[in-house]
Structure formats: C-alpha cells, structure tokens
Design a protein around this motif. Structure first.
Motif, mmCIF file in Angstrom:
data_model
loop_
_atom_site.group_PDB
_atom_site.id
_atom_site.type_symbol
_atom_site.label_atom_id
_atom_site.label_comp_id
_atom_site.label_asym_id
_atom_site.label_seq_id
_atom_site.Cartn_x
_atom_site.Cartn_y
_atom_site.Cartn_z
ATOM 1 N N GLU A 9 2.921 10.175 12.288
ATOM 2 C CA GLU A 9 1.534 9.830 12.606
ATOM 3 C C GLU A 9 0.924 8.939 11.530
ATOM 4 N N ILE A 10 1.180 9.271 10.266
ATOM 5 C CA ILE A 10 0.632 8.464 9.171
ATOM 6 C C ILE A 10 1.277 7.077 9.176
ATOM 7 N N LYS A 11 2.577 7.046 9.368
ATOM 8 C CA LYS A 11 3.314 5.781 9.393
ATOM 9 C C LYS A 11 2.790 4.866 10.504
ATOM 10 N N GLU A 12 2.592 5.421 11.685
ATOM 11 C CA GLU A 12 2.109 4.613 12.808
ATOM 12 C C GLU A 12 0.723 4.046 12.521
ATOM 13 N N GLY A 13 -0.150 4.843 11.913
ATOM 14 C CA GLY A 13 -1.480 4.343 11.568
ATOM 15 C C GLY A 13 -1.420 3.216 10.559
ATOM 16 N N LEU A 14 -0.579 3.358 9.533
ATOM 17 C CA LEU A 14 -0.446 2.309 8.530
ATOM 18 C C LEU A 14 0.102 1.025 9.147
ATOM 19 N N GLU A 15 1.098 1.156 10.001
ATOM 20 C CA GLU A 15 1.682 -0.043 10.622
ATOM 21 C C GLU A 15 0.692 -0.723 11.570
ATOM 22 N N GLN A 16 -0.093 0.069 12.293
ATOM 23 C CA GLN A 16 -1.116 -0.532 13.155
ATOM 24 C C GLN A 16 -2.151 -1.299 12.332
ATOM 25 N N GLN B 206 7.830 11.461 -1.401
ATOM 26 C CA GLN B 206 8.225 12.853 -1.602
ATOM 27 C C GLN B 206 7.473 13.757 -0.652
ATOM 28 N N GLU B 207 8.052 14.941 -0.423
ATOM 29 C CA GLU B 207 7.404 16.026 0.306
ATOM 30 C C GLU B 207 7.341 17.223 -0.624
ATOM 31 N N LYS B 208 6.151 17.572 -1.067
ATOM 32 C CA LYS B 208 5.981 18.719 -1.950
ATOM 33 C C LYS B 208 4.727 19.466 -1.555
ATOM 34 N N GLU B 209 4.708 20.754 -1.888
ATOM 35 C CA GLU B 209 3.516 21.565 -1.695
ATOM 36 C C GLU B 209 2.887 21.849 -3.041
ATOM 37 N N PRO B 210 1.587 22.204 -3.043
ATOM 38 C CA PRO B 210 0.653 22.041 -1.928
ATOM 39 C C PRO B 210 -0.007 20.671 -1.975
ATOM 40 N N MET B 211 -0.107 20.024 -0.868
ATOM 41 C CA MET B 211 -0.773 18.729 -0.715
ATOM 42 C C MET B 211 -0.262 17.707 -1.719
ATOM 43 N N ARG B 212 1.058 17.654 -1.864
ATOM 44 C CA ARG B 212 1.635 16.692 -2.801
ATOM 45 C C ARG B 212 2.624 15.771 -2.109
ATOM 46 N N GLY B 213 2.503 15.652 -0.780
ATOM 47 C CA GLY B 213 3.248 14.618 -0.103
ATOM 48 C C GLY B 213 2.739 13.255 -0.524
ATOM 49 N N LEU B 214 3.644 12.321 -0.749
ATOM 50 C CA LEU B 214 3.273 10.967 -1.182
ATOM 51 C C LEU B 214 3.943 9.949 -0.270
ATOM 52 N N LEU B 215 3.138 9.029 0.276
ATOM 53 C CA LEU B 215 3.640 7.910 1.052
ATOM 54 C C LEU B 215 3.164 6.611 0.436
ATOM 55 N N GLU B 216 3.940 5.563 0.636
ATOM 56 C CA GLU B 216 3.527 4.244 0.195
ATOM 57 C C GLU B 216 3.743 3.239 1.323
ATOM 58 N N ALA B 217 3.004 2.155 1.265
ATOM 59 C CA ALA B 217 3.177 1.045 2.191
ATOM 60 C C ALA B 217 2.620 -0.203 1.511
ATOM 61 N N PHE B 218 2.922 -1.364 2.088
ATOM 62 C CA PHE B 218 2.590 -2.620 1.411
ATOM 63 C C PHE B 218 1.915 -3.582 2.371
ATOM 64 N N ARG B 219 0.964 -4.321 1.823
ATOM 65 C CA ARG B 219 0.413 -5.471 2.553
ATOM 66 C C ARG B 219 1.413 -6.614 2.422
ATOM 67 N N PRO B 220 1.804 -7.250 3.532
ATOM 68 C CA PRO B 220 2.803 -8.325 3.423
ATOM 69 C C PRO B 220 2.338 -9.444 2.503
ATOM 70 N N GLN B 221 3.320 -10.099 1.885
ATOM 71 C CA GLN B 221 3.018 -11.237 0.998
ATOM 72 C C GLN B 221 2.402 -12.391 1.794
#
Length: 332
Positions: free
Chosen positions: A300-307, A317-332
C-alpha cells in the motif's frame, strides 16, 4: 493463545485496565514528582495538594503494591531508581508519554460505540482539545524518539545529504539526530505553528537552531518548502487515510530536488494485517483517534509513493515497534 491455556489469560486481559488506570491517575495527579525528593504521609500529601484523603490513600497503597512507590511505615516515596522516569524534573522522564496515554484512555473508551454506532470519529489528526494535551503528545513523541533517533539515522544512512525536510517534525527530535550525525547538513522543520515554537526551544537547547529553518503550517492545506535532497516522514502516515498519504507524498515529491530521497518511518504491516502485533493494535488507536488513519502494508505504501511519482521504492527494514523504514527517490 494456546488452546490448553484455559480462561486465565483471557481474564487477565479483561482486567489489564486496572493497573494501567492506577498508573495513569498517579501520573495525572503528579504523585511521583511530589514524592520524588521526600517521603510523605498520605495526610501530608493531601494537605500539600488539596486532594481528598481517603481516595488518595487508596491510590497510594495501590501504587506501592505495584512497586511504583515505596511505603515505609505510613510514608510514601518514589523509589530512587524510578525517579528519573517518573519525575517532571528529569530529562529522561516518561511522564509525557504516560500523560499522553491518559488522553488515549478517553478515546479508546469509545471503541465499542465507534464499531456499533458512529463508524468513526470526526477530528483532525494530531490536533487535540487543549494545549496541555498537545504538549503531552509532543512530549511523548520526544520521549519515544530520543531513544530511537540516533539508531534510525544510522539505519537510514543519510550519506552526503545536505538539506533535510522533517515533515511533521514535532519538537525536533529527529532533526537534532540528523544534524548531529551530519555536520554538512542543514534542515527545515515543518509542523503546526504552535509546535514549531516547541521545536525552537528544544533546538536552542541543543545549540542547533542556527542550522534549522522553522516553518509553521498544515500539510493537509499548505505546500511544503522546496529545495531539499532528503525528506523524512517519521510516524506520520499512520494518522492519514491512503488518499491523504497520496496527497502528502505528492507534496513531498515537489519539495525534493531531482534525485532527492524520501524516507518513511512507521509500522509496516504484513499482508493479513495481524503482524506486527504492535501495528495491529496501533490501527485501533488510529480508529479511535483519527477519521481515516491506520497502519499499512508495504504494498500500500509503495503504490502510494509510485502514484506520487517516486521510483526505486525499497523496504530498508521491518522492525518493531514502529521502526519499519522505506525509501524512494524522485527521478533525476
């Protein structure tokens, strides 16, 4: 729950509120701070505070039974090893988080009504009824974040990023951690105007105010400041619906320079939404506290970022509690 455990665990869960309520009342009445530096009888404490003697005595005895106070003869005192966690005077105090939990108590009490009668709540996320509750919330976020921020910054690995945008940055806990780890970095902290002033005070104490631009605003209504190469959404997306997050991702996209990176810290749920357990419980917290918030899966998060236009979405990473981390990039 194992099938051979019988009803004991179920009954213990049903009574779990009792110990919680005693602790919350102790914090709400500031009993631990009153008893941090000296032992007092119930009568002396009642005279000092104006509280009613009989109920005060019952609560003090219960707190002593929970080993949150010590009782010697007729005198009560906060144990020395707990003072740093339970006194207002301590920089390590957990009282802001406990007082925030007291506000949650009131909202969670509406859970049955929400499911049966109303279907939800009508209040702005992260907006509270009074300034005291706002301060408790921001203090709670700092109490949690101060123990995580340095590690989270290391896991994010900001590298040579020079301009951080801390979106909904509260009192600056993560901004401070980034600036201390990255001497070349400057930051913009964006949050409600009254919260930005709390950040100003904390950043001043940390000696970092000269490296931070404070911007007051409402990211539901306002655009975000631009010109950044790193944007942080720490513990933000859970308060929003998927549609609100998409709009926020689009604003973050515009705030980043080409090639800029967004990092999200939050719960990241497995596809059936029952794990991590902390995330499933936190979704209930969002149900009782926000109109559309929740906890979301990686997809769900990935789809929102790509949209929103981001590419190279990656789960760090996936860690508890509330320590999941995602990254994404604005294209060059």
């Amino acid at each position: 729950m194992a099938p051979n455990q019988g009803p004991e665990k179920i009954m213990a869960l049903s009574r779990g509120f009792m110990e919680s309520r005693i602790l919350l009342t102790g914090a709400e009445l500031n009993l631990f701070s009153h008893l941090a530096s000296q032992a007092l009888t119930a009568e002396e404490l009642a005279e000092k505070t104006g509280f009613f003697l009989r109920p005060l005595t019952v609560v003090l005895d219960a707190l002593a039974a929970l080993e949150l106070l010590s009782k010697t003869g007729e005198r009560y005192q906060t144990p020395s090893h707990l003072v740093k966690w339970l006194s207002d005077d301590s920089p390590q105090s957990a009282l802001p988080m406990i007082r925030h939990a007291n506000g949650l108590w009131n909202r969670w009490s509406n859970l049955t009504k929400i499911v049966k009668e109303t279907g939800g709540v009508n209040r702005l996320p992260a907006v509270f009824d009074d300034q005291e509750e706002t301060r408790a919330f921001i203090g709670a976020m700092h109490a949690v974040g101060i123990h995580l921020a340095d590690e989270v910054v290391r896991e994010i690995a900001p590298g040579q990023a020079k301009r951080l945008l801390d979106i909904g940055g509260a009192s600056g806990t993560y901004t401070i951690a980034f600036l201390q780890a990255c001497p070349q970095m400057r930051a913009t902290l964006f949050d409600f105007p009254e919260i930005v002033e709390m950040a100003r005070a904390r950043l001043t104490r940390a000696g970092l105010l000269d490296r931070v631009t404070l911007v007051g605003g409402n990211f539901y209504e306002d655009n975000l400041p631009n010109g950044h190469d790193l944007a942080l959404l720490s513990a933000i997306i859970h308060q929003n619906s998927l549609a609100q997050n998409l709009e926020l991702f689009r604003k973050a996209f515009q705030a980043l320079e080409p090639g800029g990176r967004i990092v999200i810290r939050d719960h990241v749920m497995n596809p059936d939404r029952t794990r991590p357990r902390s995330g499933a419980l936190f979704a209930v917290n969002m149900l009782v506290g926000t109109p559309g918030g929740g906890t979301y899966t990686y997809q769900e998060i990935k789809e929102g970022l790509e949209q929103a236009g981001f590419v190279k979405v990656n789960l760090i990473q996936e860690k508890e509690p509330m320590r999941g981390l995602l990254e994404a990039f604005r294209p060059q």
